[in-house]
Design a protein around this motif. Structure first.
Motif, PDB file in Angstrom:
ATOM      1  N   LYS A   1       0.843  -1.204   0.000  1.00  0.00           N
ATOM      2  CA  LYS A   1       0.000   0.000   0.000  1.00  0.00           C
ATOM      3  C   LYS A   1       0.869   1.241   0.000  1.00  0.00           C
ATOM      4  O   LYS A   1       0.554   2.233  -0.665  1.00  0.00           O
TER       5      LYS A   1
ATOM      6  N   LEU B   1       2.116   1.861  -3.456  1.00  0.00           N
ATOM      7  CA  LEU B   1       1.066   2.385  -4.328  1.00  0.00           C
ATOM      8  C   LEU B   1       0.772   3.842  -4.000  1.00  0.00           C
ATOM      9  O   LEU B   1       0.518   4.654  -4.896  1.00  0.00           O
ATOM     10  N   PHE B   2       0.818   4.180  -2.722  1.00  0.00           N
ATOM     11  CA  PHE B   2       0.620   5.570  -2.324  1.00  0.00           C
ATOM     12  C   PHE B   2       1.707   6.454  -2.931  1.00  0.00           C
ATOM     13  O   PHE B   2       1.424   7.522  -3.493  1.00  0.00           O
TER      14      PHE B   2
ATOM     15  N   LEU C   1       1.296   9.489  -5.628  1.00  0.00           N
ATOM     16  CA  LEU C   1       1.874  10.814  -5.333  1.00  0.00           C
ATOM     17  C   LEU C   1       2.815  11.243  -6.460  1.00  0.00           C
ATOM     18  O   LEU C   1       2.757  12.379  -6.947  1.00  0.00           O
TER      19      LEU C   1
ATOM     20  N   LEU D   1       2.785  10.279  -9.543  1.00  0.00           N
ATOM     21  CA  LEU D   1       2.016  10.563 -10.762  1.00  0.00           C
ATOM     22  C   LEU D   1       1.516  11.994 -10.755  1.00  0.00           C
ATOM     23  O   LEU D   1       1.618  12.710 -11.763  1.00  0.00           O
ATOM     24  N   ILE D   2       0.952  12.417  -9.613  1.00  0.00           N
ATOM     25  CA  ILE D   2       0.405  13.780  -9.537  1.00  0.00           C
ATOM     26  C   ILE D   2       1.537  14.792  -9.717  1.00  0.00           C
ATOM     27  O   ILE D   2       1.436  15.730 -10.536  1.00  0.00           O
TER      28      ILE D   2
ATOM     29  N   ASN E   1       2.086  17.167 -13.218  1.00  0.00           N
ATOM     30  CA  ASN E   1       2.009  18.618 -13.077  1.00  0.00           C
ATOM     31  C   ASN E   1       3.335  19.280 -13.436  1.00  0.00           C
ATOM     32  O   ASN E   1       3.353  20.344 -14.076  1.00  0.00           O
TER      33      ASN E   1
ATOM     34  N   VAL F   1       3.541  19.334 -17.265  1.00  0.00           N
ATOM     35  CA  VAL F   1       2.627  20.320 -17.866  1.00  0.00           C
ATOM     36  C   VAL F   1       3.144  21.738 -17.624  1.00  0.00           C
ATOM     37  O   VAL F   1       3.247  22.549 -18.562  1.00  0.00           O
TER      38      VAL F   1
ATOM     39  N   PRO G   1      -5.751  17.322  -5.734  1.00  0.00           N
ATOM     40  CA  PRO G   1      -5.552  15.870  -5.751  1.00  0.00           C
ATOM     41  C   PRO G   1      -4.561  15.403  -4.689  1.00  0.00           C
ATOM     42  O   PRO G   1      -4.702  14.297  -4.147  1.00  0.00           O
ATOM     43  N   LEU G   2      -3.560  16.237  -4.375  1.00  0.00           N
ATOM     44  CA  LEU G   2      -2.578  15.846  -3.352  1.00  0.00           C
ATOM     45  C   LEU G   2      -3.258  15.719  -1.992  1.00  0.00           C
ATOM     46  O   LEU G   2      -3.077  14.732  -1.270  1.00  0.00           O
TER      47      LEU G   2
ATOM     48  N   LEU H   1      -5.580  12.801  -1.837  1.00  0.00           N
ATOM     49  CA  LEU H   1      -4.824  11.541  -1.815  1.00  0.00           C
ATOM     50  C   LEU H   1      -4.350  11.224  -0.396  1.00  0.00           C
ATOM     51  O   LEU H   1      -4.527  10.104   0.094  1.00  0.00           O
TER      52      LEU H   1
ATOM     53  N   PHE I   1      -7.946  15.053  -9.753  1.00  0.00           N
ATOM     54  CA  PHE I   1      -6.806  14.900 -10.661  1.00  0.00           C
ATOM     55  C   PHE I   1      -7.219  15.159 -12.108  1.00  0.00           C
ATOM     56  O   PHE I   1      -6.491  15.796 -12.878  1.00  0.00           O
TER      57      PHE I   1
ATOM     58  N   ASN J   1      -7.558  18.774 -12.349  1.00  0.00           N
ATOM     59  CA  ASN J   1      -6.205  19.352 -12.313  1.00  0.00           C
ATOM     60  C   ASN J   1      -5.641  19.488 -13.730  1.00  0.00           C
ATOM     61  O   ASN J   1      -5.320  20.603 -14.186  1.00  0.00           O
ATOM     62  N   LEU J   2      -5.553  18.373 -14.441  1.00  0.00           N
ATOM     63  CA  LEU J   2      -4.906  18.414 -15.759  1.00  0.00           C
ATOM     64  C   LEU J   2      -5.776  19.111 -16.805  1.00  0.00           C
ATOM     65  O   LEU J   2      -5.270  19.886 -17.632  1.00  0.00           O
TER      66      LEU J   2
ATOM     67  N   VAL K   1      -2.315   9.050 -18.245  1.00  0.00           N
ATOM     68  CA  VAL K   1      -2.004   9.448 -16.868  1.00  0.00           C
ATOM     69  C   VAL K   1      -3.211   9.190 -15.962  1.00  0.00           C
ATOM     70  O   VAL K   1      -3.069   8.669 -14.846  1.00  0.00           O
TER      71      VAL K   1
ATOM     72  N   ALA L   1      -3.512   5.518 -15.292  1.00  0.00           N
ATOM     73  CA  ALA L   1      -2.523   5.050 -14.313  1.00  0.00           C
ATOM     74  C   ALA L   1      -2.958   5.423 -12.885  1.00  0.00           C
ATOM     75  O   ALA L   1      -2.870   4.609 -11.966  1.00  0.00           O
ATOM     76  N   TYR L   2      -3.445   6.639 -12.718  1.00  0.00           N
ATOM     77  CA  TYR L   2      -3.845   7.091 -11.378  1.00  0.00           C
ATOM     78  C   TYR L   2      -5.037   6.275 -10.865  1.00  0.00           C
ATOM     79  O   TYR L   2      -5.048   5.818  -9.714  1.00  0.00           O
TER      80      TYR L   2
ATOM     81  N   VAL M   1      -3.848   2.777  -9.895  1.00  0.00           N
ATOM     82  CA  VAL M   1      -3.096   2.739  -8.625  1.00  0.00           C
ATOM     83  C   VAL M   1      -4.068   2.800  -7.444  1.00  0.00           C
ATOM     84  O   VAL M   1      -3.971   2.018  -6.494  1.00  0.00           O
ATOM     85  N   LEU M   2      -5.031   3.712  -7.521  1.00  0.00           N
ATOM     86  CA  LEU M   2      -6.005   3.825  -6.422  1.00  0.00           C
ATOM     87  C   LEU M   2      -6.877   2.575  -6.330  1.00  0.00           C
ATOM     88  O   LEU M   2      -7.209   2.109  -5.234  1.00  0.00           O
TER      89      LEU M   2
ATOM     90  N   TYR N   1      -6.137  -0.544  -7.088  1.00  0.00           N
ATOM     91  CA  TYR N   1      -5.413  -1.659  -6.468  1.00  0.00           C
ATOM     92  C   TYR N   1      -5.040  -1.378  -5.019  1.00  0.00           C
ATOM     93  O   TYR N   1      -4.968  -2.284  -4.209  1.00  0.00           O
ATOM     94  N   ALA N   2      -4.811  -0.105  -4.703  1.00  0.00           N
ATOM     95  CA  ALA N   2      -4.432   0.216  -3.320  1.00  0.00           C
ATOM     96  C   ALA N   2      -5.604   0.016  -2.370  1.00  0.00           C
ATOM     97  O   ALA N   2      -5.429  -0.396  -1.223  1.00  0.00           O
TER      98      ALA N   2
END
Lengths: 248, 361
Positions: free
Chosen positions: A2, A5-6, A10, A12-13, A17, A20, B112-113, B116, B143, B146-147, B165, B168-169, B172-173, B175-176
């Motif tokens: 976990k 994955l966390f 993190l 990814l975000i 950003n 971009v 998103p941060l 999360l 998220f 955001n983009l 992207v 992927a996000y 990840v969430l 599966y977590a």
């Protein structure tokens, strides 16, 4: 697991950003071209989300009228090409009856030469004026003449003076045609082959579409002025942004 | 150390224990089986220990009443998440025009941060998982906002990379936190991204991906084999989600192509293409039904069944709608439904026998 994955989420975000914002910074690091358009070419865009508090300006443009077509209300997107251009753009040769409908979805990216308040605009004005004279000489019904007069009035006073006048697969082929950098510029575009078996292309989308107008640039407390100049910059990556907006 | 069994396994075990207890009571009542008090006590103590541990570790339901409540909580959580995600979007739209660019960027990146961090913090504290799942969905919505909003503010040319992207996000969430909805969202983004890329390679603009349904076939096949390549034993129903969405993507593409041959990449006449996809649709649905029975994948059998019927009814429409009287057309549809009931009943018995044989072995 976990925790990993966390950290992945993190990363990814943060990474996306960073990419971009990095692209934006690189694009705006240098100004390759500057344009000054008016409210005729950059109109405030209506938002389907009524609570949307932002303002976006929509680029309005068209292609030159054709002598054989009647349609005009400022939003024509068809540009004639020749066989050589057809081949260089990657479209198949025409093997069908001219003007007949054929299904095709061939699209490609290309470069388009844009011209503001230039010869193409003057030609369209002349074409409409001569059509009005013809209609009056042939004693055509009042309705038709009135419609043509309305079109001419719109083109003189309200509609965009920005025209897409040429297309090419490579920007280098259009650069020699640029005589006035303040009024002519190149944009990337998505174009498609004509659906009517004619030697022409349809410009689906320009790379410069809606531009976000930062609130800080609207100095008037009542919002956008009725008539205004929009100062646009194009950066390293060919992406545009609004530098300033001034009343005219 | 993380558990090697999933919540589904734990729930199955608890249900098994309850079923055993009920059957044992019946057998004793009918004097088929008589256990001594000592034996009964030992069995009860053993089962109580297991049930308590599984309830503590996985928050399983120990009665029909709690199961119904859990289902209600899941539905409420889902609707609440959708509503809160929509609220986040519209909240931003309502006020973003009043902020300067720096504040807009700060809000968009931090949303998103923050969500999360909140998601994982809540997960540590709660046992049910409903609240953390709700927060995870909101984080995903933030998220996406955001983009997409950064793209609008800075006039960035739209790109299909954003789909990768977001995929992927969501993955990840998913599966977590064992969230099937986010897995489905990730699969949708995956479909869109692959279709856009394949479309681009074939000369189309990526936003026109929907104009070439064939671009969805390859991602569908990839999705179908993923659960066979990677074990998803610890995740609740993830395998079924992969397979069902894979088949939906595959068969929808084939269904559209069987009526719209002009949009195909194949260099044939459109009538030939449509005929080809019609035959392929029937062959593949029958094939997946057989595969689902063999592998005991009921979700695959049901999905393939639905599409088989859909393919057949669209053919009936093509053949008969114009020249048969309407009452006769619907009568034939009804008769075919009765025939399918007989076939499905037979398939169900076959599946049941396979499951029974597997249990004995």
């Amino acid at each position: 697991m976990k925790k990993r994955l966390f950290l992945a989420a993190l990363s990814l975000i943060l990474l996306s950003n960073a990419v971009v914002l990095g692209k934006v910074a690189f694009n705006r690091a240098a100004v390759l071209n500057e344009l000054v358009l008016t409210e005729r070419e950059m109109q405030s865009r209506y938002s389907s989300v009524k609570e949307n508090s932002s303002t976006q300006l929509q680029l309005r443009w068209h292609t030159p009228m054709q002598p054989s077509t009647n349609y005009y209300y400022g939003y024509q997107n068809i540009l004639p090409i020749n066989d050589n251009q057809r081949e260089m753009l990657g479209f198949k040769p025409l093997n069908c009856q001219q003007g007949s409908y054929r299904y095709n979805d061939n699209e490609t990216t290309a470069w388009v030469l844009m011209e503001l308040d230039g010869q193409a605009y003057l030609n369209d004005l002349s074409l409409l004026e001569s059509r009005i004279k013809e209609a009056q000489a042939e004693n055509k019904n009042r309705q038709e003449t009135k419609s043509l007069e309305e079109q001419l009035k719109r083109l003189r006073e309200y509609d965009s003076r920005l025209y897409a006048i040429a297309v090419s697969a490579e920007p280098g082929q259009l650069l020699p045609a640029i005589k006035n950098k303040e009024k002519q510029f190149l944009l990337k575009a998505i174009i498609s082959d004509s659906k009517y078996c004619n030697n022409e292309i349809f410009i689906k989308q320009l790379s410069m579409g809606d531009l976000y107008l930062p609130k800080s640039l609207i100095t008037n407390t009542t919002g956008l002025p009725r008539n205004y100049f929009v100062h646009i910059a194009i950066g390293n990556l060919g992406e545009a942004w609004i530098e300033n907006i001034t009343p005219r | 150390m993380e558990s090697t069994i999933s919540k589904s396994d734990a729930q199955r075990k608890v249900d098994q224990i309850q079923a055993f207890q009920q059957e044992l009571d019946e057998l004793q009542k009918n004097q088929i089986l008589n256990l001594s008090q000592d034996q009964l006590h030992k069995i009860q103590t053993y089962h109580q220990k297991i049930t308590a541990k599984l309830t503590n570790d996985f928050d399983v339901d120990t009665s029909q009443g709690t199961k119904n409540l859990t289902l209600g909580m899941q539905i409420t959580s889902f609707l609440g998440a959708i509503a809160l995600a929509a609220s986040v979007f519209f909240l931003f739209y309502q006020y973003w025009g009043y902020f300067n660019t720096q504040v807009q960027v700060a809000i968009l990146v931090s949303a998103p941060l923050t969500t999360l961090f909140a998601t994982f913090a809540i997960r540590e504290k709660e046992s049910t998982g409903h609240f953390s799942k709700l927060m995870a969905l909101i984080s995903f919505a933030c998220f996406v906002l955001n983009l997409s909003m950064l793209g609008q503010i800075f006039n960035i040319t739209p790109s299909d990379n954003a789909l990768a992207v977001w995929c992927a996000y969501a993955l990840v969430l998913a599966y977590a936190l064992d969230i099937r909805l986010l897995l489905a969202v990730a699969i949708a983004c995956f479909y869109a991204f692959i279709a856009a890329r394949v479309g681009e390679w074939c000369g189309s603009y990526w936003l026109s991906m929907g104009e070439h349904p064939e671009t969805f076939i390859l991602p569908a096949l990839i999705l179908f084999i993923i659960p066979s390549l990677f074990s998803h034993h610890r995740y609740h129903n993830f395998e079924s989600i992969y397979r069902v969405l894979a088949l939906c993507g595959l068969f929808l593409a084939i269904l559209i192509m069987s009526h719209w041959g002009r949009s195909s990449f194949l260099p044939w006449d459109s009538d030939v293409i449509e005929g080809f996809y019609q035959v392929l649709g029937f062959v593949l649905t029958a094939g997946f039904i057989a595969l689902g029975i063999k592998k005991i994948w009921p979700a695959v059998v049901n999905t393939a069944n639905v599409f088989f019927v859909l393919f057949l009814y669209t053919k009936f429409y093509d053949w008969w709608w114009d020249w048969l009287p309407k009452y006769l057309f619907f009568f034939l549809i009804g008769i075919s439904a009765v025939l399918f009931l007989l076939i499905f009943n037979r398939l169900r018995n076959q599946l049941r026998q396979r499951v029974f044989k597997e249990d004995i072995v």
